[in-house]
Write a protein that holds these residues in place. Structure first.
Motif, PDB file in Angstrom:
ATOM      1  N   ARG A 255      30.816  10.768  -3.404  1.00  0.00           N
ATOM      2  CA  ARG A 255      31.659  10.867  -4.599  1.00  0.00           C
ATOM      3  C   ARG A 255      30.844  10.698  -5.869  1.00  0.00           C
ATOM      4  O   ARG A 255      29.881   9.930  -5.911  1.00  0.00           O
ATOM      5  N   LEU A 256      31.268  11.405  -6.903  1.00  0.00           N
ATOM      6  CA  LEU A 256      30.611  11.279  -8.200  1.00  0.00           C
ATOM      7  C   LEU A 256      30.938   9.924  -8.817  1.00  0.00           C
ATOM      8  O   LEU A 256      32.089   9.487  -8.775  1.00  0.00           O
ATOM      9  N   ILE A 258      31.683   7.253 -11.897  1.00  0.00           N
ATOM     10  CA  ILE A 258      32.552   7.416 -13.061  1.00  0.00           C
ATOM     11  C   ILE A 258      31.772   7.918 -14.274  1.00  0.00           C
ATOM     12  O   ILE A 258      32.298   8.649 -15.114  1.00  0.00           O
ATOM     13  N   LYS A 261      31.634  11.668 -13.999  1.00  0.00           N
ATOM     14  CA  LYS A 261      32.950  12.248 -14.246  1.00  0.00           C
ATOM     15  C   LYS A 261      33.292  12.233 -15.729  1.00  0.00           C
ATOM     16  O   LYS A 261      33.752  13.236 -16.288  1.00  0.00           O
ATOM     17  N   VAL A 265      33.816  15.670 -17.938  1.00  0.00           N
ATOM     18  CA  VAL A 265      35.133  15.926 -18.523  1.00  0.00           C
ATOM     19  C   VAL A 265      35.053  15.950 -20.050  1.00  0.00           C
ATOM     20  O   VAL A 265      35.589  16.867 -20.704  1.00  0.00           O
ATOM     21  N   PHE A 371      39.699   6.918 -14.031  1.00  0.00           N
ATOM     22  CA  PHE A 371      39.458   7.408 -12.679  1.00  0.00           C
ATOM     23  C   PHE A 371      39.594   6.294 -11.634  1.00  0.00           C
ATOM     24  O   PHE A 371      38.804   6.201 -10.694  1.00  0.00           O
TER      25      PHE A 371
END
Length: 478
Positions: A255-256, A258, A261, A265, A371
């Motif tokens: 998983r990426l 935070i 992310k 974004v 997130f």
């Protein structure tokens, strides 16, 4: 033991003594070591730019121009006080190319790599230096939670990612735009390859230097060329930790984090907001978008929005843009790109944290969340400090530039923010300023690239522990 130690010390070679001194200094103050290394490289490049061999006419380049070019190169800014396409010789252009590669690695990443050369291994000291480039909290004394930072066991991978991506992405982009130059009349194979790699490096490092006297104007209607530059600028502005996380995601499905992310974004969101706003404000301006075909105006607006990430290329005359458009671009440039990237500004994650804090306050929430994760208060404090000191530097520099050059506020502010955010976009003011104003922008570029947090940590003589807590009393805010 002391006598034996002195004997062993005297037997060491001068190189070993220098290595020991550098090792001790980097341990005692990593931030000062990094700033010292970075400033030393700028001083060396200034000297080299002043050599007659660096200029096309064989003359000595004035100190102010050489210093400004050196800082703009090493800080991957892209602003220029001389014609970058005609002023420098082959040797001078090699200095520019090598300088933007060195500057693209970042202050602390560069320091860690140099430390590795000195100590012949990537030890804890170099890992801490490199990790500090991804998380400025590490420049202060005290423990740092690994959940909030670039983990030390990932530092080697991030350094490898930085080096590999620097070469790989630039080479891929250069090969993509090579056909554009080969199809241009008057270009030979060698010159086409050199120019394609020059533009690819200038785009990925977010520098924005051009190898043509009229910039990229000859290719302003070539969608493929503009798209390649935008792609390179976007990848360079993400930051090496984000690129490392994306590569790891593709390889291991992990998983990426935070940070990745938020960076992705916020960067994409700012790009589309800037695209729409710039188009709406400029589509009927006869000096910019209105002189182009209607179908091509949105493409130019999108290109200019991408360049505010710190790209520095421009296909229109920024000095003829509306005041409202200049203000929008000021804000986009001030934010800049991702942390530990080739871009400048206060960073997109800083803006994201401030926005999330405002949302949490409006909701009455006690924690900042994103997130599904909670963001600690010390990260918010750091974001506030970065934004405040960045705004202070821009304000003071803008006032001084206006006073020394007599420029209008909108032009002085734009070029000052461009210098602080190491963006490279200009209204044309930098080529007309006196030396006194040039020195101001030089210092602004240096502060923008070194980073306000790193600079503040370098100035701090030592960390002081406070063994008591003062009584609390609230004040009225707002």
């Amino acid at each position: 033991m002391p006598f034996q130690y002195r004997l062993e010390h005297e037997k060491r070679s001068p190189w070993q003594r220098v290595r020991d001194q550098a090792s001790h200094f980097s341990t005692k103050s990593p931030s000062r070591f990094a700033v010292g290394i970075f400033t030393g490289i700028i001083a060396l490049w200034t000297f080299l730019f002043m050599l007659p061999a660096a200029s096309a006419d064989g003359q000595v380049t004035p100190f102010a121009d050489a210093l400004f070019t050196a800082v703009s190169t090493i800080c991957v800014t892209g602003l220029a006080v001389v014609d970058m396409a005609t002023h420098w010789s082959v040797f001078g252009n090699i200095l520019v190319f090598v300088g933007i590669q060195v500057g693209a690695l970042g202050v602390l990443t560069l320091a860690s790599l140099l430390g590795r050369v000195v100590t012949r291994r990537l030890g804890l000291r170099q890992k801490l230096l490199a990790a500090s480039d991804g998380n400025p909290l590490r420049t202060h004394a005290g423990p740092v939670a690994e959940s909030q930072a670039v983990k030390l066991d990932e530092v080697g991978g991030i350094l490898a990612t930085a080096a590999i991506s620097l070469v790989t992405i630039q080479t891929v982009v250069a090969l993509c735009i090579l056909p554009v130059f080969l199809a241009t009349p008057g270009y030979g194979t060698l010159s086409a390859f050199i120019d394609s790699y020059y533009y690819a490096a200038s785009a990925f490092t977010n520098t924005g230097f051009s190898h043509h006297p009229d910039g990229i104007e000859p290719f302003q209607n070539n969608i493929w060329f503009l798209g390649c530059l935008c792609g390179a600028v976007f990848l360079g502005s993400l930051g090496f930790p984000v690129i490392f996380a994306l590569v790891r995601r593709l390889r291991t499905k992990q998983r990426l984090p935070i940070h990745a992310k938020l960076t992705l974004v916020t960067t994409v969101l700012l790009f589309f907001i800037g695209w729409v706003v710039i188009y709406l404000l400029e589509f009927d301006n006869p000096s910019t978008l209105a002189e182009e075909d209607a179908w091509f105006r949105p493409i130019t607006a999108g290109f200019m929005s991408a360049m505010t990430r710190s790209g520095g290329f421009s296909t229109i005359d920024i000095g003829h843009m509306n005041d409202s458009s200049l203000l929008v671009m000021d804000m986009l440039m001030f934010v800049g790109g991702g942390s530990a990237s080739t871009a400048g500004g206060i960073k997109v994650t800083t803006l994201a944290i401030l926005f999330l804090a405002a949302v949490a306050e409006a909701k009455g929430a006690s924690d900042i969340q994103s997130f599904g994760k909670r963001i600690p208060v010390d990260v918010l404090r750091l974001a506030i400090a970065v934004a405040l000191w960045g705004a202070t530097i821009v304000a003071v520099a803008s006032i001084l530039v206006m006073q020394l050059s007599g420029a209008e506020f909108k032009y002085a502010l734009f070029d000052t923010i461009s210098a602080f955010a190491t963006c490279g976009l200009s209204t044309g003011l930098t080529q007309e300023m006196p030396d006194s104003a040039t020195y101001i922008l030089t210092a602004t570029m240096w502060l923008g690239r070194v980073g306000t947090v790193t600079f503040a940590a370098a100035l701090a003589s030592r960390h002081k522990r406070q063994l008591y807590t003062l009584p609390e009393e609230r004040i009225i805010v707002g």
